[in-house]
Design a protein around this motif. Structure first.
Motif, PDB file in Angstrom:
ATOM      1  N   ARG A   1     -16.365 -12.313 -33.129  1.00 55.75           N
ATOM      2  CA  ARG A   1     -16.701 -12.467 -34.557  1.00 55.75           C
ATOM      3  C   ARG A   1     -15.709 -13.399 -35.255  1.00 55.75           C
ATOM      4  O   ARG A   1     -16.102 -14.219 -36.075  1.00 55.75           O
ATOM      5  CB  ARG A   1     -16.697 -11.109 -35.254  1.00 55.75           C
ATOM      6  CG  ARG A   1     -17.952 -10.325 -35.056  1.00 55.75           C
ATOM      7  CD  ARG A   1     -17.993  -9.092 -35.970  1.00 55.75           C
ATOM      8  NE  ARG A   1     -19.035  -8.209 -35.535  1.00 55.75           N
ATOM      9  CZ  ARG A   1     -18.847  -7.102 -34.814  1.00 55.75           C
ATOM     10  NH1 ARG A   1     -17.630  -6.711 -34.485  1.00 55.75           N
ATOM     11  NH2 ARG A   1     -19.860  -6.359 -34.448  1.00 55.75           N
ATOM     12  N   SER A   2     -14.433 -13.263 -34.918  1.00 55.64           N
ATOM     13  CA  SER A   2     -13.426 -14.103 -35.565  1.00 55.64           C
ATOM     14  C   SER A   2     -13.603 -15.568 -35.180  1.00 55.64           C
ATOM     15  O   SER A   2     -13.250 -16.457 -35.955  1.00 55.64           O
ATOM     16  CB  SER A   2     -12.016 -13.614 -35.227  1.00 55.64           C
ATOM     17  OG  SER A   2     -11.670 -13.934 -33.894  1.00 55.64           O
ATOM     18  N   ARG A   3     -14.159 -15.847 -34.015  1.00 54.67           N
ATOM     19  CA  ARG A   3     -14.365 -17.224 -33.573  1.00 54.67           C
ATOM     20  C   ARG A   3     -15.577 -17.867 -34.248  1.00 54.67           C
ATOM     21  O   ARG A   3     -15.693 -19.083 -34.283  1.00 54.67           O
ATOM     22  CB  ARG A   3     -14.547 -17.304 -32.056  1.00 54.67           C
ATOM     23  CG  ARG A   3     -13.342 -16.847 -31.251  1.00 54.67           C
ATOM     24  CD  ARG A   3     -12.109 -17.611 -31.686  1.00 54.67           C
ATOM     25  NE  ARG A   3     -10.889 -17.196 -31.060  1.00 54.67           N
ATOM     26  CZ  ARG A   3     -10.017 -16.331 -31.586  1.00 54.67           C
ATOM     27  NH1 ARG A   3     -10.244 -15.735 -32.722  1.00 54.67           N
ATOM     28  NH2 ARG A   3      -8.889 -16.048 -30.965  1.00 54.67           N
ATOM     29  N   LEU A   4     -16.470 -17.054 -34.770  1.00 55.63           N
ATOM     30  CA  LEU A   4     -17.662 -17.592 -35.429  1.00 55.63           C
ATOM     31  C   LEU A   4     -17.325 -18.309 -36.734  1.00 55.63           C
ATOM     32  O   LEU A   4     -18.030 -19.234 -37.129  1.00 55.63           O
ATOM     33  CB  LEU A   4     -18.664 -16.466 -35.721  1.00 55.63           C
ATOM     34  CG  LEU A   4     -19.310 -15.810 -34.503  1.00 55.63           C
ATOM     35  CD1 LEU A   4     -20.178 -14.652 -34.949  1.00 55.63           C
ATOM     36  CD2 LEU A   4     -20.096 -16.819 -33.706  1.00 55.63           C
ATOM     37  N   ALA A   5     -16.249 -17.909 -37.396  1.00 54.56           N
ATOM     38  CA  ALA A   5     -15.912 -18.423 -38.721  1.00 54.56           C
ATOM     39  C   ALA A   5     -15.881 -19.951 -38.773  1.00 54.56           C
ATOM     40  O   ALA A   5     -16.453 -20.550 -39.668  1.00 54.56           O
ATOM     41  CB  ALA A   5     -14.584 -17.848 -39.186  1.00 54.56           C
TER      42      ALA A   5
ATOM     43  N   PRO B   1     -28.997 -14.175 -37.339  1.00 51.00           N
ATOM     44  CA  PRO B   1     -29.478 -13.525 -36.118  1.00 51.00           C
ATOM     45  C   PRO B   1     -28.757 -14.027 -34.868  1.00 51.00           C
ATOM     46  O   PRO B   1     -28.496 -13.248 -33.956  1.00 51.00           O
ATOM     47  CB  PRO B   1     -30.967 -13.885 -36.079  1.00 51.00           C
ATOM     48  CG  PRO B   1     -31.334 -14.107 -37.511  1.00 51.00           C
ATOM     49  CD  PRO B   1     -30.105 -14.720 -38.141  1.00 51.00           C
ATOM     50  N   LEU B   2     -28.419 -15.314 -34.828  1.00 49.39           N
ATOM     51  CA  LEU B   2     -27.703 -15.852 -33.674  1.00 49.39           C
ATOM     52  C   LEU B   2     -26.361 -15.156 -33.484  1.00 49.39           C
ATOM     53  O   LEU B   2     -25.983 -14.809 -32.370  1.00 49.39           O
ATOM     54  CB  LEU B   2     -27.495 -17.365 -33.826  1.00 49.39           C
ATOM     55  CG  LEU B   2     -26.709 -18.047 -32.712  1.00 49.39           C
ATOM     56  CD1 LEU B   2     -27.461 -17.981 -31.388  1.00 49.39           C
ATOM     57  CD2 LEU B   2     -26.414 -19.487 -33.085  1.00 49.39           C
ATOM     58  N   ALA B   3     -25.646 -14.926 -34.565  1.00 48.02           N
ATOM     59  CA  ALA B   3     -24.338 -14.254 -34.476  1.00 48.02           C
ATOM     60  C   ALA B   3     -24.506 -12.821 -33.993  1.00 48.02           C
ATOM     61  O   ALA B   3     -23.756 -12.362 -33.127  1.00 48.02           O
ATOM     62  CB  ALA B   3     -23.642 -14.271 -35.838  1.00 48.02           C
ATOM     63  N   GLU B   4     -25.480 -12.121 -34.534  1.00 51.42           N
ATOM     64  CA  GLU B   4     -25.712 -10.737 -34.123  1.00 51.42           C
ATOM     65  C   GLU B   4     -26.100 -10.659 -32.647  1.00 51.42           C
ATOM     66  O   GLU B   4     -25.636  -9.780 -31.916  1.00 51.42           O
ATOM     67  CB  GLU B   4     -26.779 -10.103 -35.008  1.00 51.42           C
ATOM     68  CG  GLU B   4     -26.313  -9.961 -36.452  1.00 51.42           C
ATOM     69  CD  GLU B   4     -27.384  -9.450 -37.381  1.00 51.42           C
ATOM     70  OE1 GLU B   4     -28.423  -8.936 -36.895  1.00 51.42           O
ATOM     71  OE2 GLU B   4     -27.187  -9.549 -38.601  1.00 51.42           O
ATOM     72  N   THR B   5     -26.926 -11.585 -32.188  1.00 55.62           N
ATOM     73  CA  THR B   5     -27.315 -11.622 -30.781  1.00 55.62           C
ATOM     74  C   THR B   5     -26.114 -11.934 -29.904  1.00 55.62           C
ATOM     75  O   THR B   5     -25.905 -11.301 -28.866  1.00 55.62           O
ATOM     76  CB  THR B   5     -28.432 -12.662 -30.559  1.00 55.62           C
ATOM     77  OG1 THR B   5     -29.556 -12.305 -31.369  1.00 55.62           O
ATOM     78  CG2 THR B   5     -28.847 -12.719 -29.100  1.00 55.62           C
ATOM     79  N   LEU B   6     -25.309 -12.893 -30.323  1.00 55.12           N
ATOM     80  CA  LEU B   6     -24.115 -13.255 -29.571  1.00 55.12           C
ATOM     81  C   LEU B   6     -23.173 -12.069 -29.417  1.00 55.12           C
ATOM     82  O   LEU B   6     -22.677 -11.798 -28.321  1.00 55.12           O
ATOM     83  CB  LEU B   6     -23.399 -14.420 -30.246  1.00 55.12           C
ATOM     84  CG  LEU B   6     -22.094 -14.860 -29.606  1.00 55.12           C
ATOM     85  CD1 LEU B   6     -22.338 -15.437 -28.227  1.00 55.12           C
ATOM     86  CD2 LEU B   6     -21.381 -15.851 -30.494  1.00 55.12           C
TER      87      LEU B   6
END
Length: 153
Positions: free
Chosen positions: A20-24, A33-38
């Motif tokens: 999650r911290s890398r998504l920022a 939805p892509l983040a939640e799936t990841l």
């Protein structure tokens, strides 16, 4: 980007927080939805490595460079176990055995390869795919997985 994983179930939560911290900085919003799936895929692959191998692992994440970058997101988990990933048939009351079926259903592509004395399991999500092809409704669909059928319920 990579994270060393100890063979401890508590590492699964740490891996999710790390991802999650890398998504920022990637242009992928946390509520997409892509983040939640990841994050779900991180959870499944790290859980498999921790629970089924008892070996340390390495989580690698390749994210796009910005909001307009429509490339592929790649997730890899490498461990020191030479044991191949094996799909399991889980009945309705089983508390496990669905991880690889979830990966198969959620990822655009996935696979594994031998790596030294261990293996690398990977999956990919196409960044622009969630807007082009709507995901099936939760609880619908039947998919084939290596000759096994499962139904999402």
């Amino acid at each position: 980007m990579q994270l060393e994983i100890r063979p401890d179930p508590a590492e699964v939560g740490r891996a999710r927080r790390w991802a999650r911290s890398r998504l920022a900085g990637s242009g992928i919003e946390a509520d997409e939805p892509l983040a939640e799936t990841l994050i779900l895929l991180v959870s499944e692959l790290v859980t498999n490595a921790v629970v089924h191998t008892g070996c340390p692992a390495v989580l690698r994440l390749s994210l796009p460079g910005g909001a307009q970058d429509h490339t592929t997101v790649r997730l890899e988990v490498a461990d020191r176990s030479g044991q191949a990933p094996v799909p399991r048939c889980a009945d309705g009351d089983a508390t496990g055995g669905r991880g690889l079926a979830l990966v198969d259903g959620l990822a655009d592509r996935w696979g594994w390869s031998a790596e030294g004395a261990g293996k690398r399991i990977w999956c990919e999500l196409d960044r622009g795919a969630e807007s082009a092809t709507p995901a099936p409704a939760y609880g619908s669909g039947v998919s084939a997985y290596e000759g096994l059928a499962y139904e999402a319920v």
